[in-house]
Enzyme design. Sequence first.
Site, PDB file in Angstrom:
ATOM      1  N   HIS A 299       7.192   5.564   6.058  1.00  0.00           N
ATOM      2  CA  HIS A 299       8.556   5.278   5.585  1.00  0.00           C
ATOM      3  C   HIS A 299       9.129   4.126   6.411  1.00  0.00           C
ATOM      4  CE1 HIS A 299      12.837   5.752   4.765  1.00  0.00           C
ATOM      5  NE2 HIS A 299      12.467   6.402   3.675  1.00  0.00           N
TER       6      HIS A 299
ATOM      7  N   SER B 208      17.998   3.845  -3.276  1.00  0.00           N
ATOM      8  CA  SER B 208      19.277   4.089  -3.967  1.00  0.00           C
ATOM      9  C   SER B 208      19.093   4.463  -5.437  1.00  0.00           C
ATOM     10  CB  SER B 208      20.216   2.885  -3.818  1.00  0.00           C
ATOM     11  OG  SER B 208      20.496   2.653  -2.442  1.00  0.00           O
TER      12      SER B 208
ATOM     13  N   ASN C 199      13.434  13.060  -0.321  1.00  0.00           N
ATOM     14  CA  ASN C 199      13.263  12.884   1.123  1.00  0.00           C
ATOM     15  C   ASN C 199      14.601  13.226   1.778  1.00  0.00           C
ATOM     16  OD1 ASN C 199      12.819  12.071   3.737  1.00  0.00           O
ATOM     17  ND2 ASN C 199      12.780   9.868   3.271  1.00  0.00           N
TER      18      ASN C 199
ATOM     19  N   LYS D  90      15.262  13.531   4.798  1.00  0.00           N
ATOM     20  CA  LYS D  90      15.406  12.908   6.122  1.00  0.00           C
ATOM     21  C   LYS D  90      15.913  13.957   7.120  1.00  0.00           C
ATOM     22  CE  LYS D  90      16.306   8.624   3.747  1.00  0.00           C
ATOM     23  NZ  LYS D  90      16.718   7.238   3.813  1.00  0.00           N
TER      24      LYS D  90
ATOM     25  N   GLY E 108      19.203   3.521   1.141  1.00  0.00           N
ATOM     26  CA  GLY E 108      20.428   4.035   1.741  1.00  0.00           C
ATOM     27  C   GLY E 108      21.589   3.062   1.704  1.00  0.00           C
TER      28      GLY E 108
ATOM     29  N   GLU F 184       9.374   0.851  -1.735  1.00  0.00           N
ATOM     30  CA  GLU F 184      10.761   1.025  -1.336  1.00  0.00           C
ATOM     31  C   GLU F 184      11.253  -0.252  -0.649  1.00  0.00           C
ATOM     32  OE1 GLU F 184      11.846   5.371  -0.840  1.00  0.00           O
ATOM     33  OE2 GLU F 184      10.897   4.825   1.041  1.00  0.00           O
TER      34      GLU F 184
ATOM     35  N   GLU G 183      11.859   3.725   7.752  1.00  0.00           N
ATOM     36  CA  GLU G 183      12.563   4.151   8.980  1.00  0.00           C
ATOM     37  C   GLU G 183      11.564   4.433  10.098  1.00  0.00           C
ATOM     38  OE1 GLU G 183      14.871   7.244   7.107  1.00  0.00           O
ATOM     39  OE2 GLU G 183      15.937   5.687   5.991  1.00  0.00           O
TER      40      GLU G 183
HETATM   41  C1  PEP Z   1      14.335   6.845   1.076  1.00  0.00           C
HETATM   42  O1  PEP Z   1      14.763   7.057   2.203  1.00  0.00           O
HETATM   43  O2  PEP Z   1      13.137   6.960   0.843  1.00  0.00           O
HETATM   44  C2  PEP Z   1      15.295   6.458   0.041  1.00  0.00           C
HETATM   45  C3  PEP Z   1      14.846   5.971  -1.075  1.00  0.00           C
HETATM   46  O3  PEP Z   1      16.628   6.648   0.345  1.00  0.00           O
HETATM   47  P1  PEP Z   1      17.872   6.402  -0.652  1.00  0.00           P
HETATM   48  O4  PEP Z   1      17.534   7.009  -1.990  1.00  0.00           O
HETATM   49  O5  PEP Z   1      19.027   7.064   0.005  1.00  0.00           O
HETATM   50  O6  PEP Z   1      18.043   4.915  -0.772  1.00  0.00           O
END
Ligand code: PEP
Length: 248
Positions: A94, A211, A9, A11, A172, A166, A96
């Site tokens: 997601h 992460s 992703n 973003k 992040g 998630e 976000e």
């Molecule tokens: C995400 O935004 O779906 C995500 C898992 O981000 P990150 O790997 O940076 O934590």
Amino acid sequence: MRQVIVAGNWKMNASKETVNTLIMGILSGMADVDSNVIVCAPSPYMSQVEALITHSQLHLGAQDLNVNASGAFTGEVSADMIKDFGAQYVIVGHSERRSLYGETDEIVASKVQVALDNGLTPLFCIGETLEQREAGSMEAVVSRQIQAVIDRVGIGAFKNIIIAYEPVWAIGTGVTASPQQAQDAHAFIRSMLTQNDASVAQTTPILYGGSMNPGNAAELIGCEDIDGGLIGGASLKAEDFLQICKAG
Ligand code: PEP
């Protein structure tokens, strides 16, 4: 046996130059990868990615979709537009989108339905905040998020849905759920699917996101109910992303 799926992703991170470097870098290492690999690009770059990945093992996804087919929805992207660029996947719900753009469980469920109706596979994201985890509500939160989608599309539709668990506190932040925390959440999600339909539960992929990086991917993906990863930050570096793809 569920195939490992690794989805990047990106973003809102891309330029024509970085997209070229990233895709060429990923393609150069794909010969050793058995996982199903998806890159979810920002809309303005989907055409570029489509051209770069032709005849490769890489698949293209979008990061969101609008539930309407067309019309006066400035800035939005429809399922048909996504398909026009050869994409087969779309991230839906997601955290976000939920936290910054007010997407409720009902909106997310409608988006899952529109994706499915249009032959796109939704990467359906769920997960609890830190506050919810600390209050002991992880199971209640993910149950509510999943139930909204079951109510909308039925359990049978999960044959064509990829779930991404998630935990919001891990996205992040550099803080990863421990393999045990992640496995416990995934096992809970699968048990909820099993209560609705045991055979669907066995085939529905449940990815972990938060992460994930080359250092922790193998242990996480090695857990019984973790079928791959949705990767944010580490999907922006070809070498790191490839290592995660190879961890499966
Ligand atoms: C995400 O935004 O779906 C995500 C898992 O981000 P990150 O790997 O940076 O934590």
